[in-house]
Design an enzyme around this catalytic site. Structure first.
Site, PDB file in Angstrom:
ATOM      1  N   ASP A  32       0.871  -1.181   0.000  1.00  0.00           N
ATOM      2  CA  ASP A  32       0.000   0.000   0.000  1.00  0.00           C
ATOM      3  C   ASP A  32       0.904   1.225   0.000  1.00  0.00           C
ATOM      4  O   ASP A  32       1.972   1.197   0.618  1.00  0.00           O
ATOM      5  CB  ASP A  32      -0.871  -0.004   1.277  1.00  0.00           C
ATOM      6  CG  ASP A  32      -2.156   0.782   1.106  1.00  0.00           C
ATOM      7  OD1 ASP A  32      -2.060   1.995   0.836  1.00  0.00           O
ATOM      8  OD2 ASP A  32      -3.236   0.200   1.239  1.00  0.00           O
ATOM      9  N   TYR A 146     -12.257   7.335 -12.314  1.00  0.00           N
ATOM     10  CA  TYR A 146     -12.391   6.053 -11.613  1.00  0.00           C
ATOM     11  C   TYR A 146     -13.047   5.023 -12.555  1.00  0.00           C
ATOM     12  O   TYR A 146     -12.531   3.934 -12.764  1.00  0.00           O
ATOM     13  CB  TYR A 146     -13.251   6.255 -10.376  1.00  0.00           C
ATOM     14  CG  TYR A 146     -13.417   5.038  -9.501  1.00  0.00           C
ATOM     15  CD1 TYR A 146     -12.321   4.449  -8.871  1.00  0.00           C
ATOM     16  CD2 TYR A 146     -14.678   4.491  -9.253  1.00  0.00           C
ATOM     17  CE1 TYR A 146     -12.484   3.342  -8.037  1.00  0.00           C
ATOM     18  CE2 TYR A 146     -14.843   3.397  -8.419  1.00  0.00           C
ATOM     19  CZ  TYR A 146     -13.748   2.829  -7.815  1.00  0.00           C
ATOM     20  OH  TYR A 146     -13.908   1.741  -6.983  1.00  0.00           O
TER      21      TYR A 146
END
Ligand code: UDP
Length: 328
Positions: A32, A146
């Site tokens: 991450d 997105y």
């Protein structure tokens, strides 16, 4: 011991997946870059022998030493506020990021599952949405960064499957909720619960007649695990078909939290889908999966999590890690 790489490991879904794979006896490698993910979500895993974590941006070349059996690509900003604030990163993680993950899967001979979304259907004209529906997406609207990244992600994943014979899985995730959602990510559930806990009015966008269908995180994780271990490579919808309006949802949160606040109305964001409900026939038939947690139970568990947050966490309205990434 099987080894799994989970990107977006410190995020809402990624962290729950880490827990599940650890519990199922896997060696879990979490990755991450912590733009929207938080170490707090996976803090409890660091002491474990079979958990590793890399603070790395998957839109840059990914190196993982040793063997890999599975990759789950869950790194991405995933709320409208997030992708409005970091649109370029949203596009990059869904395009360069997935490309790197696919390349890694190919190099390691790993099976890869990618997290897609109901946003590939845009503001749908077919209801409920089956996987065969191609969607109604505005590529140049605020959600385009997105939606189109996720559509590209599905396309390149299919290309790796067809061209390289890679074992791929695609899950289209509908609205999901549970512990570890970021209070300030703009999504409706943390927004309403945060407002109730702070003693603020609940903000309904538009007239509240738009609908969503909310799935509890444990149900979703179970579905993802089943899909990963299935033989099915085409996209599969996952979500809870129990559809409600946002006004009804606000009422449920008011009842749950016992707040004396009222609802207030604000402008509806651009391209906000009017209705959304997954058609989960495929998941039922192919995976024998359907959600089992009722909204009342799931909301109550989720509220227990938010209730335990500190005062500082409750009033934090700004995104912690955004500034250092913006303009890159
Ligand atoms: N929404 C709302 N008040 C808020 C946050 C969101 O009424 O404070 C609405 C939003 O406009 C949308 C729905 O709730 O119609 C779900 O929004 P969310 O951002 O959770 O997810 P998405 O729109 O991606 O489904």
């Amino acid at each position: 011991m099987k080894r799994v790489l989970i990107t977006g490991a410190a995020g809402f879904l990624g962290s729950h997946l880490c827990d599940r794979f650890i519990n199922d006896g896997f060696h879990v490698i979490g990755m991450d870059n912590l733009i929207t993910g938080r170490l707090k979500n996976i803090e409890h895993l660091f002491k474990l022998e079979h958990f590793e974590f890399y603070n790395h941006d998957v839109s840059k070349f990914i190196h993982v030493s040793g063997e890999l059996d599975y990759i789950l690509h869950f790194a991405s900003p995933a709320s409208p506020i997030d992708y409005l604030k970091i649109p370029i990163q949203t596009l990059k993680v869904g395009s360069l990021g997935v490309h790197n993950c696919l390349g890694l899967a190919k190099a390691k001979g790993a099976r890869i599952l990618i997290a897609s979304t109901s946003e590939v259907y845009g503001d749908p004209t077919v209801h409920p949405q089956p996987e065969e529906y191609w969607g109604n997406v505005n590529p140049v609207g605020p959600r385009g960064v997105y939606d189109e990244a996720k559509r590209f992600q599905e396309a390149i994943t299919m290309a790796y499957h067809e061209f390289h014979g890679l074992e791929t899985r695609i899950v289209r995730i509908f609205n999901t909720y549970g512990s570890r959602m970021r209070l300030n990510d703009g999504r409706v559930l943390p927004a309403f619960i945060g407002q109730a806990l702070r003693g603020e009015d609940l903000t309904i966008f538009g007239d509240g007649s738009q609908t969503r269908s909310f799935c509890y995180v444990d149900d979703l994780v179970e579905g993802i695990v089943r899909l990963l271990f299935s033989n099915y490579h085409l996209p599969v919808n996952m979500g809870n078909p129990d559809e409600i309006t946002i006004s009804q949802f606000a009422e449920e949160i008011i009842k749950l939290t016992g707040t004396n606040q009222k609802v207030v109305y604000q402008d509806l964001p651009i391209d906000d889908p009017k209705q959304r409900q997954p058609d989960i026939t495929k998941a039922k038939e192919i995976l024998g999966w359907k959600p089992i947690v009722e909204r009342a139970e799931g909301l109550s568990k989720t509220y227990d999590y938010f209730k335990k947050l500190t005062k500082e966490e409750l009033i934090q309205t700004e995104h912690n890690n955004f500034d250092k990434f913006i303009l890159k």
